[in-house]
Design a protein around this motif. Structure first.
Motif, mmCIF file in Angstrom:
data_model
loop_
_atom_site.group_PDB
_atom_site.id
_atom_site.type_symbol
_atom_site.label_atom_id
_atom_site.label_comp_id
_atom_site.label_asym_id
_atom_site.label_seq_id
_atom_site.Cartn_x
_atom_site.Cartn_y
_atom_site.Cartn_z
ATOM 1 N N ASP A 142 38.067 44.920 34.878
ATOM 2 C CA ASP A 142 38.179 43.492 35.191
ATOM 3 C C ASP A 142 39.638 43.042 35.165
ATOM 4 N N ASP A 145 41.316 44.382 38.248
ATOM 5 C CA ASP A 145 40.962 43.575 39.421
ATOM 6 C C ASP A 145 41.726 42.254 39.426
ATOM 7 N N GLU A 146 41.813 41.627 38.265
ATOM 8 C CA GLU A 146 42.523 40.354 38.160
ATOM 9 C C GLU A 146 44.006 40.527 38.505
ATOM 10 N N GLN A 149 44.315 41.028 42.223
ATOM 11 C CA GLN A 149 44.137 39.763 42.940
ATOM 12 C C GLN A 149 45.417 38.936 42.891
ATOM 13 N N GLU A 150 46.008 38.827 41.709
ATOM 14 C CA GLU A 150 47.242 38.053 41.564
ATOM 15 C C GLU A 150 48.354 38.642 42.429
#
Length: 186
Positions: A142, A145-146, A149-150
């Motif tokens: 997670d 993924d975060e 994304q950023e």
């Protein structure tokens, strides 16, 4: 973090487990009870008192700590409280031979994942460890993924263009939700 997660998936880096127990027989039993490698773990340290456990944690922070609640030097609750402040993602399994509910309540309030009574049920302990391994790996994924994304959103805002196949399904969903978004340009 991406590299760390990939190495763990490949089996090169394992979930680190510290066992802190003042009774040598129990310490040996826990450390030899499982095929740790098959569970995705490695024992990063064994300690017979709270001070030694704390030293091991500060020099090589484990992912999971299995700790007796009553130990010489520093008791398990104080140990848990201190490590929780320094390493909030570390998972704890607390062991005790005491049937005092206050110990369990304190341990749970401080974020222990599990409170087990002695004598230890090794099936229950193994299941708890496997759940924590899954939880830790999911949290890392997670976070990965975060971070991705950023990075992608920052790159897009700076004018970089990516091909759709470069994105995970989660990133594609995020970009699809932003499809009709308009940004003011100066």
């Amino acid at each position: 973090l991406l590299l760390l997660f990939e190495k763990r998936e490949e089996g090169k880096i394992m979930i680190k487990v510290l066992i802190a127990e003042d009774e040598q027989g129990i310490l040996d039993s826990i450390s030899n009870a499982f095929s740790w490698e098959n569970m995705g773990c490695e024992i990063s340290g064994l300690a017979q008192n709270g001070i030694h456990a704390l030293e091991l944690c500060l020099s090589n922070p484990p992912d999971i700590i299995i700790s007796d609640i009553v130990m010489p030097g520093i008791d398990g609750i104080t140990f848990l409280r201190y490590i929780r402040e320094k390493h909030p993602r570390t998972q704890f399994i607390i062991l005790t031979g005491h049937r005092n509910f206050e110990y369990a309540k304190d341990a749970v309030n401080l974020g222990a994942s599990l409170f087990l009574l002695k004598p230890i049920n090794f099936t229950e302990l193994k299941n708890a460890i496997l759940k924590l391994v899954d939880k830790i790996l999911q949290e890392e994924k997670d976070l990965q993924d975060e971070n991705q994304q950023e990075h992608i959103l920052s790159s897009l805002l700076n004018g970089y263009i990516y091909s759709q196949h470069d994105f995970t399904p989660k990133i594609q969903l995020l970009l699809h939700s932003l499809q009709n978004m308009h940004l003011p340009v100066r």
